[in-house]
Write an enzyme that holds these catalytic residues in place. Sequence first.
Site, PDB file in Angstrom:
ATOM      1  N   ALA A  98       0.806  -1.233   0.000  1.00  0.00           N
ATOM      2  CA  ALA A  98       0.000   0.000   0.000  1.00  0.00           C
ATOM      3  C   ALA A  98       0.832   1.273   0.000  1.00  0.00           C
ATOM      4  CB  ALA A  98      -0.935   0.000   1.213  1.00  0.00           C
ATOM      5  N   GLY A 132       3.366   1.607  -2.094  1.00  0.00           N
ATOM      6  CA  GLY A 132       4.033   1.596  -3.391  1.00  0.00           C
ATOM      7  C   GLY A 132       3.420   2.554  -4.397  1.00  0.00           C
ATOM      8  N   LEU A 185       2.050   1.962  -7.420  1.00  0.00           N
ATOM      9  CA  LEU A 185       0.774   1.568  -8.025  1.00  0.00           C
ATOM     10  C   LEU A 185      -0.404   1.983  -7.150  1.00  0.00           C
ATOM     11  CD1 LEU A 185      -0.879   0.029 -10.191  1.00  0.00           C
ATOM     12  CD2 LEU A 185      -0.571  -2.028  -8.793  1.00  0.00           C
ATOM     13  N   ALA A 186      -0.285   1.749  -5.856  1.00  0.00           N
ATOM     14  CA  ALA A 186      -1.370   2.096  -4.941  1.00  0.00           C
ATOM     15  C   ALA A 186      -1.642   3.595  -4.971  1.00  0.00           C
ATOM     16  CB  ALA A 186      -1.032   1.645  -3.524  1.00  0.00           C
ATOM     17  N   ARG A 236       5.658  -3.109   4.589  1.00  0.00           N
ATOM     18  CA  ARG A 236       6.723  -3.257   5.592  1.00  0.00           C
ATOM     19  C   ARG A 236       6.935  -1.990   6.406  1.00  0.00           C
ATOM     20  NH1 ARG A 236      11.615  -5.478   2.038  1.00  0.00           N
ATOM     21  NH2 ARG A 236      10.735  -3.893   0.661  1.00  0.00           N
ATOM     22  N   ASP A 263      -5.383  -7.320 -15.862  1.00  0.00           N
ATOM     23  CA  ASP A 263      -4.696  -6.783 -17.036  1.00  0.00           C
ATOM     24  C   ASP A 263      -5.386  -5.462 -17.323  1.00  0.00           C
ATOM     25  OD1 ASP A 263      -3.856  -6.015 -19.584  1.00  0.00           O
ATOM     26  OD2 ASP A 263      -3.698  -8.076 -20.315  1.00  0.00           O
ATOM     27  N   HIS A 264      -4.733  -4.350 -16.982  1.00  0.00           N
ATOM     28  CA  HIS A 264      -5.438  -3.066 -17.014  1.00  0.00           C
ATOM     29  C   HIS A 264      -5.881  -2.674 -18.425  1.00  0.00           C
ATOM     30  CE1 HIS A 264      -1.340  -1.538 -17.899  1.00  0.00           C
ATOM     31  NE2 HIS A 264      -1.973  -0.572 -18.535  1.00  0.00           N
ATOM     32  N   LYS A 294      -9.756  -0.733 -20.270  1.00  0.00           N
ATOM     33  CA  LYS A 294      -9.810   0.481 -21.086  1.00  0.00           C
ATOM     34  C   LYS A 294     -11.110   0.523 -21.882  1.00  0.00           C
ATOM     35  CE  LYS A 294      -4.799   1.083 -21.462  1.00  0.00           C
ATOM     36  NZ  LYS A 294      -4.742   2.360 -20.740  1.00  0.00           N
ATOM     37  N   HIS A 308      -0.960  -7.937 -22.580  1.00  0.00           N
ATOM     38  CA  HIS A 308      -1.786  -6.903 -23.207  1.00  0.00           C
ATOM     39  C   HIS A 308      -2.049  -7.170 -24.693  1.00  0.00           C
ATOM     40  CE1 HIS A 308      -1.014  -5.006 -19.478  1.00  0.00           C
ATOM     41  NE2 HIS A 308       0.109  -4.409 -19.802  1.00  0.00           N
ATOM     42  N   LYS A 367       9.274   1.150 -26.525  1.00  0.00           N
ATOM     43  CA  LYS A 367       9.523   2.355 -25.741  1.00  0.00           C
ATOM     44  C   LYS A 367      10.382   3.333 -26.542  1.00  0.00           C
ATOM     45  CE  LYS A 367       8.977   0.258 -21.202  1.00  0.00           C
ATOM     46  NZ  LYS A 367       7.766   1.042 -20.904  1.00  0.00           N
TER      47      LYS A 367
END
Length: 498
Positions: free
Chosen positions: A16, A18, A20-21, A49, A180-181, A185, A243, A343
């Site tokens: 939590a 991190g 992404l959160a 942690r 899988d975000h 979409k 993806h 990228k």
Amino acid sequence: MNRIEQPKTIVVIFGATGDLAKRKLFPSIFNLYRKGNLSEDFAVVGVARRDLSSEEFRSSVKESISNKQVSSDKVDTFSEHFHYQSFDVTNPSSYLELKDLLEKLDNTYQTEGNRIFYLAMAPEFFGTIAENLKKEGLTATSGFSRLVIEKPFGHNLPSAKQLNEQIRKAFKEEQIYRIDHYLGKEMVQNIEVIRFANAIFEPLWNNRYIANIQVTSSETLGVEDRGRYYETSGALRDMVQNHMMQMVALLAMEPPIKLTTEEIRSEKIKVLRALRPIKEDEVHDYFVRGQYGKGMQNGGEVESYRDDSNVDDNSITETYVAGKLLIDNFRWAGVPFYIRTGKRMTAKSTKIVVQFKDIPMNLYYGKGEQQQTPNLLVINIQPEEGITLHLNAKKAGQHMQTTPVNLDFCNNCIDGINTPEAYEKLIYDCMKGDATNFTHWDEVALSWNFVDPISNVWESQMATQFPNYESGSMGPKEADQLLARDGFIWWPVSDLEK
């Protein structure tokens, strides 16, 4: 008018503190709350942690949603639903403390024992956490228990199988939500509607009328601070295995008999089973890899992948992949599906281009400078969202000359900021128990089975030509040749493309 479903649940977020959160999960849950998709009967428990108090954790949550234009009272009320526990994933006592906290929160928020465990942390702990959640009794409640897992799900097929077996000791397949975000979409979910709700497309959606389909996902950014992760992953595992394969499955699947999780997943799995396997001695005929070097972007020079402090000076990790996929079934036999992702490319874009076959006889060939162009259906996924249909029409004037015209629908031009984020949709789906837009184990296994021979070849052969494309370009020239051999070209994904 349909009543909004307001699920009651406790969401436990492992990791939590991190990135992404903070960037995705907290804002997405807040969006659900302010839109009325969540009642007051919910709680979020952050575990990590780091030694924090719940008040310090709430301050972090408030900071992550500070750009939302809402009243401070709403933010304060929302953040009161958040609680924190310092946690050691290997220590059984941490799980027992968490169990006590969840039981108290069940009573406080009337969540009826419903629990979602969201693993937003390093994948090497996924199995350990799942086993301990069951062993220490956290999944034995009167409500539902669901496990949400971020990618990567394994490093290859054997490791994915091992992880799945470990998790399945604690959770049934229907309780596991592999996120899988891309599947959250708006325009990815729109693929099914475009295909199955329009009589002008579905009869043409086959090898009689479609010449090829191209799926591009390009980024302008480099690996940024993810160099250490990327060295063990690369674009093939990071993007193609999940993806890109998911988008191909949605584009190629047969119409499901019902719009249910089981039927949609079943049709996607059939596509992945029909993928023509690539033998290791054929990899170079079907796939191209690349790694970005120095180049110019946004008016300044940017460094190469190998210049990153977390990357080996002689790294052969790919930051770009282009490939040709063939689906050996009755509908798609002979139609190439081209994919590319990379990228440090010219433009940030995720786009699908369906190229229809030319008409049998081109009556307008040689009629003026502008020749007849192929009909294209373009599905724009990001950053713009919408659909463009490229047609030919008569050019104004006395002569019968053609000119390309575009029929456009811009989704985010209409809905604007009201378009939900992918994570917002997927978290809400998980709360409701709708697993349609999450990946089934069979999809994961079949995808790994397809990409493993490619990664085996690439890892066993030194890529002495790296870097082989400049930052700010659209990738290595070999990717153009991949299509040229079949008589096709990559269609531009942006006006910036060179």
